[in-house]
Design an enzyme around this catalytic site. Structure first.
Site, mmCIF file in Angstrom:
data_model
loop_
_atom_site.group_PDB
_atom_site.id
_atom_site.type_symbol
_atom_site.label_atom_id
_atom_site.label_comp_id
_atom_site.label_asym_id
_atom_site.label_seq_id
_atom_site.Cartn_x
_atom_site.Cartn_y
_atom_site.Cartn_z
ATOM 1 N N LYS A 54 37.225 41.678 33.361
ATOM 2 C CA LYS A 54 36.211 40.717 32.907
ATOM 3 C C LYS A 54 35.215 40.563 34.048
ATOM 4 O O LYS A 54 35.531 39.983 35.093
ATOM 5 C CB LYS A 54 36.863 39.378 32.570
ATOM 6 C CG LYS A 54 35.898 38.193 32.414
ATOM 7 C CD LYS A 54 34.876 38.404 31.314
ATOM 8 C CE LYS A 54 34.069 37.119 31.105
ATOM 9 N NZ LYS A 54 33.219 36.796 32.291
ATOM 10 N N GLY A 111 39.449 33.154 42.568
ATOM 11 C CA GLY A 111 38.419 32.175 42.266
ATOM 12 C C GLY A 111 38.883 30.758 42.551
ATOM 13 O O GLY A 111 39.735 30.532 43.416
ATOM 14 N N ARG A 113 40.517 26.886 42.145
ATOM 15 C CA ARG A 113 41.806 26.372 41.703
ATOM 16 C C ARG A 113 41.756 25.971 40.233
ATOM 17 O O ARG A 113 42.698 26.262 39.484
ATOM 18 C CB ARG A 113 42.236 25.167 42.557
ATOM 19 C CG ARG A 113 43.660 24.716 42.265
ATOM 20 C CD ARG A 113 44.045 23.408 42.943
ATOM 21 N NE ARG A 113 43.794 23.375 44.363
ATOM 22 C CZ ARG A 113 44.303 22.467 45.188
ATOM 23 N NH1 ARG A 113 45.116 21.522 44.711
ATOM 24 N NH2 ARG A 113 44.012 22.467 46.465
ATOM 25 N N GLY A 116 41.795 29.196 38.104
ATOM 26 C CA GLY A 116 43.094 29.856 38.143
ATOM 27 C C GLY A 116 44.143 29.107 37.358
ATOM 28 O O GLY A 116 44.939 29.713 36.613
ATOM 29 N N GLU A 135 44.632 33.952 43.094
ATOM 30 C CA GLU A 135 44.340 33.558 44.483
ATOM 31 C C GLU A 135 43.223 32.530 44.405
ATOM 32 O O GLU A 135 42.136 32.818 43.898
ATOM 33 C CB GLU A 135 43.939 34.787 45.301
ATOM 34 C CG GLU A 135 43.848 34.516 46.789
ATOM 35 C CD GLU A 135 42.427 34.541 47.273
ATOM 36 O OE1 GLU A 135 41.916 33.426 47.570
ATOM 37 O OE2 GLU A 135 41.824 35.609 47.358
ATOM 38 N N CYS A 172 37.560 33.686 51.440
ATOM 39 C CA CYS A 172 38.686 32.816 51.117
ATOM 40 C C CYS A 172 39.560 32.550 52.336
ATOM 41 O O CYS A 172 40.407 31.653 52.308
ATOM 42 C CB CYS A 172 39.519 33.405 49.985
ATOM 43 S SG CYS A 172 39.690 35.185 50.036
#
Length: 393
Positions: A54, A111, A113, A116, A135, A172
């Site tokens: 995606k 991406g 929280r 996810g 993650e 990140c």
């Protein structure tokens, strides 16, 4: 072991098989490394799983270029064209439909929280729940231990700002939190970091949304009653340029307000002044799960580091000494993962060869005749394998 008493032991053989089709979500902050042909796609393909990507709406052009390159590679290797697919679509509808589709058997995501956890929730509501390897969120604490500060506070300050501002802070593994003991050596570090940050000219952040969220996070820290603004970087003249920010607070105030431990995604970091080593350890115990934890230390700091290590092993996926967390090496030993909320599954990594194992499952073959065994498990196989724990083939 046919002669074992009281019962013989069966002939047991094992191999890992692919989970099945995997959906991968391209990340907004890494148009290449964690996107269409990034680590999730590579490791899923290496495991033998078809991949449906995606694409992230922030960089559709780059996604199409890379997707066409992958499509050409699939054809050149003589693989079925269904091995790789690329879908576009703004909003959450396409992604949610992919995760809910019964043909999908696992998810790779990098991406926020909230994003996810929404995928985790969709997966859990399926008749057949599937693993979601997300993650998500990390502030990557850096520990400036006393002997290291005494020996090289100024150098550490400059190196810290280089790491903090790399890629406009859109890593990140960005060092968003610093712990150190109060004293003149910590102030030397802050003075050095302030000088370096004031010279920092910000590049554009990748999307308006990332920039907006960064500015909101920095504003919240700058307006907090118990937070001191140490320095700001240069103000950019273009669009979506996030001015660097360095803040400081005391340990007791950090402990009192959990918002101070929230991620600000960009070139912003908070320094926490601690009274003593006991306070340093206590603060560490209160942290959420992290991708990384960094020790800036000298030989005389080993005793303090030894006290911290059991805590950091529980809190982080990667522990560094005298380096900086930004950037990862793709290798057998690399871990880019960690306890929640750094990832949704602390047993895994999204970088390195161990990432492949996320998309495999073990199958045991007991007392099967050779004719039914996979080629790699037959006695005459030349493929590398373990036989009774010893490498063969």
């Amino acid at each position: 072991m046919p002669d074992r008493k009281p019962l013989p032991r069966s002939d047991l053989r094992l191999r890992n098989v692919p989970l099945g089709p995997v959906v991968v979500f391209g990340a907004s902050n890494f148009p290449l490394a964690f996107s269409v042909a990034g680590g999730d796609t590579a490791s899923a393909l290496a495991a033998g799983c078809p991949v449906v990507v995606k694409a992230h709406s922030a960089h559709p052009g780059t996604s199409e270029l890379v997707g066409r390159a992958l499509q050409a590679a699939v054809a050149e290797c003589g693989l079925h064209e269904g091995v790789f697919s690329l879908l576009f679509g703004a909003g959450a509808e396409v992604g949610a439909a992919l995760v809910a589709d019964p043909r999908i058997k696992a998810v790779g995501f990098t991406g926020s929280r909230s994003g996810g956890m929404e995928l985790v929730n969709i997966s859990s509501r399926r008749p057949e729940p599937i693993p979601v390897y997300a993650e998500m969120s990390s502030i990557n604490p850096v520990y400036l231990l006393p002997a290291a500060l005494a020996a090289r506070a100024e150098a550490i300050g400059r190196e810290f700002v280089t790491s903090l501002t790399m890629g406009a802070g859109q890593f990140c593994t960005n060092p968003g939190l610093v712990f150190a003991l109060k004293g003149p050596n910590l102030e030397r570090f802050l003075d050095s970091a302030a000088v370096a940050l004031k010279a920092y000219a910000p590049p554009p952040m990748l999307t308006p949304g990332i920039h907006k969220a960064y500015e909101a996070g920095v504003q919240a820290l700058s307006e907090h009653n118990q937070v001191e603004t140490i320095a700001r970087g240069r103000v950019g003249e273009g669009v979506n340029q996030g001015t660097g920010a360095l803040f400081a607070t005391d340990a007791k105030d950090f402990m009192a307000d959990e918002r101070l431990g929230h991620e600000v995604f960009g070139s912003s970091s908070l320094v926490v002044r601690c009274d003593d080593v006991d306070g340093l350890v206590t603060l560490s115990e209160k942290l959420e799960g992290q991708l990384t934890a960094t020790l800036q230390m000298e030989l005389d700091d080993v005793g303090i580091a030894r006290r911290l290590m059991p805590v950091l092993e529980r809190k982080a996926g990667r522990i560094l000494a005298n380096g900086w967390p930004t950037g990862v090496e793709v290798s057998h030993a690399m871990v880019h993962g960690g306890p929640f909320p750094a990832t949704s599954d602390s047993r895994t990594t999204s970088v390195g060869s161990l990432a492949i194992s996320r998309f495999l499952r073990p199958v045991c073959y007991q007392d099967l005749p050779s004719e039914l065994l996979p080629d790699e498990l037959r006695d005459d196989s030349k493929r590398p394998r373990l036989v009774d724990g010893t490498r063969a083939g």
